[in-house]
Design an enzyme around this catalytic site. Sequence first.
Site, PDB file in Angstrom:
ATOM      1  CD  GLU A   1     -25.306  35.356  32.352  1.00  0.00           C
ATOM      2  OE1 GLU A   1     -24.230  35.527  31.755  1.00  0.00           O
ATOM      3  OE2 GLU A   1     -25.439  34.563  33.299  1.00  0.00           O
TER       4      GLU A   1
ATOM      5  CB  CYS B   1     -19.416  32.565  23.838  1.00  0.00           C
ATOM      6  SG  CYS B   1     -19.823  34.093  24.676  1.00  0.00           S
TER       7      CYS B   1
ATOM      8  CD  GLU C   1     -26.241  33.842  28.551  1.00  0.00           C
ATOM      9  OE1 GLU C   1     -25.735  34.011  27.424  1.00  0.00           O
ATOM     10  OE2 GLU C   1     -27.254  34.436  28.927  1.00  0.00           O
TER      11      GLU C   1
ATOM     12  CG  ASN D   1     -14.700  32.290  27.826  1.00  0.00           C
ATOM     13  OD1 ASN D   1     -15.405  32.200  28.833  1.00  0.00           O
ATOM     14  ND2 ASN D   1     -15.183  32.636  26.648  1.00  0.00           N
TER      15      ASN D   1
END
Length: 536
Positions: A517, A342, A308, A207
């Site tokens: 991150e 997300c 993640e 994505n």
Amino acid sequence: MLSQAAMRGRSAALVACLSARGASGLSAAAPSPSLLASIRDPTLLDGSGFPPRAGGGVPSFRVEDPGAPSSGPDAAVADVRRMGEGGRRGGHRPGERGAPGLEGRHDRARAVVGPVEVEPTDRGEPGRRRGDHDARVRQAPGGVARRGGLRSLFPGLLRGRGGSAELGGRGFLSPSPFVGDDGASPRGRIMAVHEAVGVCALITPWNFPIAMITRKVGPALAAGCTTVVKPSELTPLTAIALRTLAARAGVPEGVFELVTADGSTTPEVGEEMCTSPHVRKVSFTGSTRVGKELMRQCSGTVKRLSLELGGNAAFIVFEDADVDQAVDAAMASKFRNAGQTCVCADRFLVHKDVEQEFVSKLEKKMSQLVVGHGLESDTTMGPLISDLPVKAISDKVRDALSEGATCVSGGKPMPSVGPNYFQPTLLANVSPDSSIWRTETFGPVVAVSSFETEEEAVELANDTASGLASYFCTRDMSRAFRVSSRLENGIVGVNEGIISNAAAPFGGVKESGMGREGSSMGLSEYLETKYIFLNT
Ligand SMILES: NC(=O)c1ccc[n+]([C@@H]2O[C@H](COP(=O)([O-])OP(=O)(O)OC[C@H]3O[C@@H](n4cnc5c(N)ncnc54)[C@H](O)[C@@H]3O)[C@@H](O)[C@H]2O)c1
Ligand SMILES: O=CCCC(=O)O
């Protein structure tokens, strides 16, 4: 601690090992003809700068343009045999750190321009354009500006930690006196050093095909690690372009390796990465289902792990919210990348006193979205990645309607635009028991339910296994702090729908994963701390 030479050797060994299975297990990515035609600089895909090894019977797989009106004729595919093809040598002084090396090189302009031309076709999202007033919807914060931020952030942080270009992050952290339990005078020095974790296997989704890689490779290389990246089989071209640019910018071979695999061979490659004793860390971004499987596979060798994973973000509009601001934040959060993010808002909880106003203003804004191919200049919402989510979302909408929801706008696929398009959709009165509420939608559907008290809103927002992001809108500062601390998420946006930033720690709690991150925390994920006692 592995020496850099040993790490290089191990990285190479890993790649060689994966490659040895390549004849049966690895594939090379090849763009569909319509996709190839839209890539302005195909040399980004041909591996110039590090010649691909001759064929060797490596099969290729097709990569489609998700925004194309139809899949098009299956004409001959270009030969872009790529990557993962073994035992490369190369040097990686941690001080050089490949990704930061992209900066200031003559390739920088191309590093910025090149992938932009690949990415909208690789994954379909419209890019940000000059003078773009719709940028909050159109933008790809996974996009180029932020990618630049990610590249420059980590070397800076490293220096801030006492590392230096020469030490490569191994600077001493404030030595302090060692005093025994008896309180006797100091008899030595406590020191702690940061060291690179070692070989890192990085698995990324489709994505945000560049940002999800640079978020990992940037800090990994800044820390002095070597990396092997496995991009999504749906968007390998951007990864290939990025790897090509890295090589052109001087990143040594064996430091930023790439393995492409199609859907059928991916599990085998993943298992190799997760079980190889040479790999010291796996960082995965993708679905919770796959993340759980990789976590299980990594347990055998007790690897460092960053996950993640998926989200299902709540977006709460309190009765004291500025409704116009809430609508803007909702548009930005929900329709970024056609809802395939997300951290996209999924579950809209709106106080009953402002529900009507919010829904009607949101419907008006949504009607202004222009759905089309990401390379068309007026497009503000692109396609879904394939026809599979079109079908899945159609089913969820149908089920929600049969469970009492009302369709305010949209609700249908858009076959006249292409097989992968779905209308921006607004559903009201959605039951919190319906599947569109309980599971991540990953598409352009706003599902609205109402509430009456703050307590009820927080409870509904937390009633999910995922814990990535949530959002709420209020003008009450006490509520802003109170609700922020009660929401079970790694990320909370207050009166704002776009929260990603290279300098911020990005990640989830609960089943949305572990680790962060971005920010200095993103760098820590690639560093081990070693304590040394020096008896003086
Ligand atoms: N938390 C985050 O930062 C974040 C960011 C982006 C996407 N996501 C999540 O990712 C999902 C969408 O991405 P996706 O569809 O690409 O996810 P996915 O889990 O299907 O795939 C992600 C990556 O894992 C690989 N993969 C799939 N099966 C594997 C296996 N058995 N072993 C090893 N690798 C395997 C894929 O090829 C791809 O490279 C959504 O759930 C989204 O929320 C999370
Ligand atoms: O899809 C998830 C990552 C997108 C982001 O960085 O905001």
